[in-house]
Design a protein around this motif. Structure first.
Motif, PDB file in Angstrom:
ATOM      1  N   GLY A   8       5.124 -25.363   9.146  1.00 59.49           N
ATOM      2  CA  GLY A   8       6.048 -26.160   8.363  1.00 59.49           C
ATOM      3  C   GLY A   8       6.308 -25.644   6.959  1.00 59.49           C
ATOM      4  O   GLY A   8       7.149 -26.206   6.251  1.00 59.49           O
ATOM      5  N   ARG A   9       5.641 -24.596   6.540  1.00 57.43           N
ATOM      6  CA  ARG A   9       5.819 -24.096   5.179  1.00 57.43           C
ATOM      7  C   ARG A   9       6.870 -22.994   5.134  1.00 57.43           C
ATOM      8  O   ARG A   9       6.780 -22.012   5.849  1.00 57.43           O
ATOM      9  N   LYS A  10       7.883 -23.174   4.290  1.00 59.26           N
ATOM     10  CA  LYS A  10       8.841 -22.105   4.040  1.00 59.26           C
ATOM     11  C   LYS A  10       8.165 -21.033   3.192  1.00 59.26           C
ATOM     12  O   LYS A  10       7.310 -21.339   2.361  1.00 59.26           O
ATOM     13  N   TRP A  11       8.553 -19.800   3.405  1.00 62.00           N
ATOM     14  CA  TRP A  11       7.930 -18.725   2.631  1.00 62.00           C
ATOM     15  C   TRP A  11       8.949 -17.663   2.268  1.00 62.00           C
ATOM     16  O   TRP A  11       9.960 -17.488   2.933  1.00 62.00           O
ATOM     17  N   LEU A  12       8.636 -16.966   1.177  1.00 63.78           N
ATOM     18  CA  LEU A  12       9.508 -15.925   0.666  1.00 63.78           C
ATOM     19  C   LEU A  12       8.947 -14.534   0.960  1.00 63.78           C
ATOM     20  O   LEU A  12       9.680 -13.623   1.336  1.00 63.78           O
ATOM     21  N   PHE A  13       7.621 -14.383   0.781  1.00 66.33           N
ATOM     22  CA  PHE A  13       6.947 -13.122   1.064  1.00 66.33           C
ATOM     23  C   PHE A  13       5.772 -13.379   2.009  1.00 66.33           C
ATOM     24  O   PHE A  13       5.135 -14.427   1.940  1.00 66.33           O
ATOM     25  N   TRP A  14       5.497 -12.383   2.841  1.00 64.78           N
ATOM     26  CA  TRP A  14       4.374 -12.446   3.773  1.00 64.78           C
ATOM     27  C   TRP A  14       3.504 -11.214   3.551  1.00 64.78           C
ATOM     28  O   TRP A  14       3.970 -10.086   3.705  1.00 64.78           O
ATOM     29  N   GLN A  15       2.237 -11.438   3.192  1.00 61.68           N
ATOM     30  CA  GLN A  15       1.273 -10.329   3.115  1.00 61.68           C
ATOM     31  C   GLN A  15       0.628 -10.213   4.492  1.00 61.68           C
ATOM     32  O   GLN A  15      -0.192 -11.027   4.876  1.00 61.68           O
ATOM     33  N   TYR A  16       1.012  -9.176   5.219  1.00 61.90           N
ATOM     34  CA  TYR A  16       0.598  -9.078   6.612  1.00 61.90           C
ATOM     35  C   TYR A  16      -0.534  -8.098   6.854  1.00 61.90           C
ATOM     36  O   TYR A  16      -1.059  -8.003   7.970  1.00 61.90           O
ATOM     37  N   SER A  17      -0.934  -7.341   5.835  1.00 61.60           N
ATOM     38  CA  SER A  17      -2.043  -6.407   6.008  1.00 61.60           C
ATOM     39  C   SER A  17      -2.732  -6.134   4.677  1.00 61.60           C
ATOM     40  O   SER A  17      -2.079  -6.023   3.642  1.00 61.60           O
ATOM     41  N   GLY A  18      -4.057  -6.022   4.750  1.00 61.02           N
ATOM     42  CA  GLY A  18      -4.830  -5.595   3.595  1.00 61.02           C
ATOM     43  C   GLY A  18      -5.422  -4.219   3.806  1.00 61.02           C
ATOM     44  O   GLY A  18      -6.263  -3.775   3.021  1.00 61.02           O
ATOM     45  N   SER A  19      -4.966  -3.539   4.862  1.00 64.18           N
ATOM     46  CA  SER A  19      -5.531  -2.233   5.210  1.00 64.18           C
ATOM     47  C   SER A  19      -4.442  -1.178   5.400  1.00 64.18           C
ATOM     48  O   SER A  19      -4.575  -0.288   6.234  1.00 64.18           O
ATOM     49  N   GLY A  20      -3.357  -1.305   4.633  1.00 57.29           N
ATOM     50  CA  GLY A  20      -2.271  -0.346   4.748  1.00 57.29           C
ATOM     51  C   GLY A  20      -2.642   1.028   4.213  1.00 57.29           C
ATOM     52  O   GLY A  20      -3.500   1.170   3.330  1.00 57.29           O
ATOM     53  N   LEU A  21      -1.988   2.042   4.744  1.00 58.81           N
ATOM     54  CA  LEU A  21      -2.182   3.427   4.327  1.00 58.81           C
ATOM     55  C   LEU A  21      -0.819   4.030   4.041  1.00 58.81           C
ATOM     56  O   LEU A  21       0.126   3.814   4.798  1.00 58.81           O
ATOM     57  N   SER A  22      -0.716   4.784   2.954  1.00 56.21           N
ATOM     58  CA  SER A  22       0.581   5.330   2.592  1.00 56.21           C
ATOM     59  C   SER A  22       0.410   6.600   1.773  1.00 56.21           C
ATOM     60  O   SER A  22      -0.547   6.733   0.993  1.00 56.21           O
ATOM     61  N   HIS A  23       1.332   7.523   1.938  1.00 59.43           N
ATOM     62  CA  HIS A  23       1.411   8.656   1.034  1.00 59.43           C
ATOM     63  C   HIS A  23       1.713   8.116  -0.367  1.00 59.43           C
ATOM     64  O   HIS A  23       2.470   7.169  -0.526  1.00 59.43           O
ATOM     65  N   GLY A  24       1.110   8.726  -1.359  1.00 60.30           N
ATOM     66  CA  GLY A  24       1.318   8.292  -2.733  1.00 60.30           C
ATOM     67  C   GLY A  24       0.207   7.423  -3.270  1.00 60.30           C
ATOM     68  O   GLY A  24       0.142   7.161  -4.460  1.00 60.30           O
ATOM     69  N   VAL A  25      -0.690   6.944  -2.362  1.00 62.80           N
ATOM     70  CA  VAL A  25      -1.799   6.084  -2.764  1.00 62.80           C
ATOM     71  C   VAL A  25      -3.062   6.535  -2.052  1.00 62.80           C
ATOM     72  O   VAL A  25      -3.042   6.771  -0.838  1.00 62.80           O
ATOM     73  N   GLU A  26      -4.142   6.657  -2.792  1.00 66.16           N
ATOM     74  CA  GLU A  26      -5.440   6.951  -2.188  1.00 66.16           C
ATOM     75  C   GLU A  26      -6.072   5.644  -1.726  1.00 66.16           C
ATOM     76  O   GLU A  26      -6.121   4.676  -2.461  1.00 66.16           O
ATOM     77  N   GLY A  27      -6.574   5.622  -0.519  1.00 69.57           N
ATOM     78  CA  GLY A  27      -7.233   4.428  -0.020  1.00 69.57           C
ATOM     79  C   GLY A  27      -6.256   3.413   0.545  1.00 69.57           C
ATOM     80  O   GLY A  27      -5.095   3.712   0.819  1.00 69.57           O
ATOM     81  N   ARG A  28      -6.732   2.202   0.700  1.00 68.12           N
ATOM     82  CA  ARG A  28      -5.951   1.151   1.355  1.00 68.12           C
ATOM     83  C   ARG A  28      -5.130   0.355   0.350  1.00 68.12           C
ATOM     84  O   ARG A  28      -5.450   0.296  -0.829  1.00 68.12           O
ATOM     85  N   ILE A  29      -4.084  -0.269   0.882  1.00 72.34           N
ATOM     86  CA  ILE A  29      -3.156  -1.001   0.036  1.00 72.34           C
ATOM     87  C   ILE A  29      -2.635  -2.207   0.805  1.00 72.34           C
ATOM     88  O   ILE A  29      -2.509  -2.175   2.036  1.00 72.34           O
ATOM     89  N   ASP A  30      -2.343  -3.291   0.097  1.00 75.70           N
ATOM     90  CA  ASP A  30      -1.785  -4.493   0.729  1.00 75.70           C
ATOM     91  C   ASP A  30      -0.318  -4.269   1.058  1.00 75.70           C
ATOM     92  O   ASP A  30       0.443  -3.742   0.236  1.00 75.70           O
ATOM     93  N   LEU A  31       0.068  -4.707   2.246  1.00 79.98           N
ATOM     94  CA  LEU A  31       1.449  -4.563   2.703  1.00 79.98           C
ATOM     95  C   LEU A  31       2.106  -5.943   2.793  1.00 79.98           C
ATOM     96  O   LEU A  31       1.487  -6.911   3.243  1.00 79.98           O
ATOM     97  N   ASN A  32       3.367  -6.011   2.385  1.00 79.39           N
ATOM     98  CA  ASN A  32       4.099  -7.274   2.332  1.00 79.39           C
ATOM     99  C   ASN A  32       5.519  -7.083   2.842  1.00 79.39           C
ATOM    100  O   ASN A  32       6.026  -5.961   2.903  1.00 79.39           O
ATOM    101  N   VAL A  33       6.158  -8.196   3.166  1.00 80.38           N
ATOM    102  CA  VAL A  33       7.541  -8.130   3.626  1.00 80.38           C
ATOM    103  C   VAL A  33       8.303  -9.345   3.116  1.00 80.38           C
ATOM    104  O   VAL A  33       7.731 -10.437   2.942  1.00 80.38           O
ATOM    105  N   PHE A  34       9.574  -9.144   2.837  1.00 79.83           N
ATOM    106  CA  PHE A  34      10.470 -10.208   2.384  1.00 79.83           C
ATOM    107  C   PHE A  34      11.016 -10.954   3.594  1.00 79.83           C
ATOM    108  O   PHE A  34      11.357 -10.349   4.620  1.00 79.83           O
ATOM    109  N   HIS A  35      11.167 -12.276   3.458  1.00 82.15           N
ATOM    110  CA  HIS A  35      11.636 -13.110   4.569  1.00 82.15           C
ATOM    111  C   HIS A  35      13.167 -13.135   4.592  1.00 82.15           C
ATOM    112  O   HIS A  35      13.793 -14.023   4.005  1.00 82.15           O
ATOM    113  N   GLY A  36      13.756 -12.155   5.242  1.00 80.87           N
ATOM    114  CA  GLY A  36      15.204 -12.100   5.337  1.00 80.87           C
ATOM    115  C   GLY A  36      15.685 -10.703   5.674  1.00 80.87           C
ATOM    116  O   GLY A  36      14.901  -9.762   5.812  1.00 80.87           O
TER     117      GLY A  36
END
Length: 337
Positions: free
Chosen positions: A297-325
């Motif tokens: 029942g809660r409307k949301w704007l952003f969703w943090q879907y991972s705390g174990s993301g990996l990406s070029h440009g960052v050493e180690g893990r990073i939080d991943l998020n997505v916009f609702h739309g």
């Protein structure tokens, strides 16, 4: 008799010289070594910003970017006195049924598709975050040095950057990250980790003191959650949680002209926020299921879907998020800020 008089004079002289060498009882005491910080001091080294970027000649400039330092509130009850809350809230800053709005004319920023990897991927089924168009990250000092240009091309179209927590802690990488994220073309905002052992007014003042008022920035975020590593072990009542949050958010909204976003986690939401703040946008942590299952029942704007993301440009893990739309929704929402 004369010898006795000489001895008496000598004794008086010694007594007077002793008084002159006694420390001044009215001198200022040394500063207390005690610190009130909502983050327990780590036992391992953490990255810090370059001295050239963080050290400013005047002390005021080192601490305050946003002009005159506001005076802390002595009591939270007076934080709202004489300070009118806007009766008309910016519609684009709430969480609408459909966040799409008509964008103002102008050049739109390129949206990069998600290229992130995940150390612990979750199968979200038909409601995977991969199906949403605009992804981003949230970061703090723990990500160290970031190659922002590379991170953006990996799919970081926005970034929420740790700024402050409590009433006296500034993330040492905030200034550098704030500056370089913008230079790389990301939409960026700042977040504050709320500390339950300080007044809300003091914390709002601290955030305002350190986070610039930039009309192009994303709305500020209040991060409310339980933290077992915090030096504050208090568990206050639900009513007190809501009161503190309201004071903090109202003060930020008056200063920045944007309604703050509420970031939270499932356990804290269940105990304190279910059914509350219906006119505020929410950023929800849900790393094992879609938010609709964890926060029904809660409307949301952003969703943090991972705390174990990996990406070029960052050493180690990073939080991943997505916009609702959709991508169009994103451009419309950003244009309305």
């Amino acid at each position: 008799m004369r010898l006795s008089a000489v001895l008496a004079l000598l004794l008086v002289g010694f007594a007077l010289s002793g008084c002159g060498s006694r420390p001044d009882s009215g001198a200022a005491a040394r500063p207390s070594p005690e610190t009130t910080n909502s983050v327990t001091q780590p036992v391992v080294p953490v990255p810090s910003a370059d001295v050239a970027e963080t050290q400013a000649a005047p002390q005021q400039e080192e601490l305050a970017w946003a002009g005159q330092v506001p005076q802390p509130q002595a009591f939270e009850a007076v934080a709202t006195e004489g300070m009118a809350i806007p009766t008309e809230r910016p519609v684009a800053l709430m969480t609408p049924d459909n966040p799409a709005t008509a964008a103002r004319p102008g050049r739109r920023a390129q949206i990069y598709s998600r290229q992130f990897r995940d150390a612990h991927p979750i199968n979200f089924g038909s409601r995977s975050p991969r199906k949403l168009a605009v992804h981003g990250v949230d970061i703090s000092r723990w990500q160290g040095e970031i190659d922002w240009d590379k991170l953006r091309t990996q799919g970081a179209n926005f970034a929420y950057i740790k700024a402050t927590d409590g009433g006296d802690h500034l993330d040492p990488m905030f200034r550098k990250n704030w500056k370089r994220a913008k230079e790389a073309g990301l939409k960026r905002g700042a977040y504050h980790f709320f500390y339950w052992c300080r007044t809300a007014g003091e914390q709002a003042d601290w955030f305002i003191r350190n986070v610039p008022r930039d009309p192009q920035a994303l709305p500020p975020v209040i991060d409310v959650e339980y933290n077992g590593e915090s030096s504050c072990k208090r568990r206050i009542s639900r009513a007190k949680v809501l009161e503190k949050m309201q004071v903090f958010m109202d003060k930020l909204e008056r200063h920045y002209g944007q309604r703050p976003v509420i970031y939270t986690a499932p356990d804290f939401y269940r105990d304190n926020l279910d059914g509350e703040f219906k006119n505020h946008p929410f950023w929800l942590r849900s790393v094992a299921a879609h938010p609709s299952k964890v926060y029904p029942g809660r409307k949301w704007l952003f969703w943090q879907y991972s705390g174990s993301g990996l990406s070029h440009g960052v050493e180690g893990r990073i939080d991943l998020n997505v916009f609702h739309g959709s991508e169009e929704d994103w451009h419309g929402w950003v244009a309305g800020l």
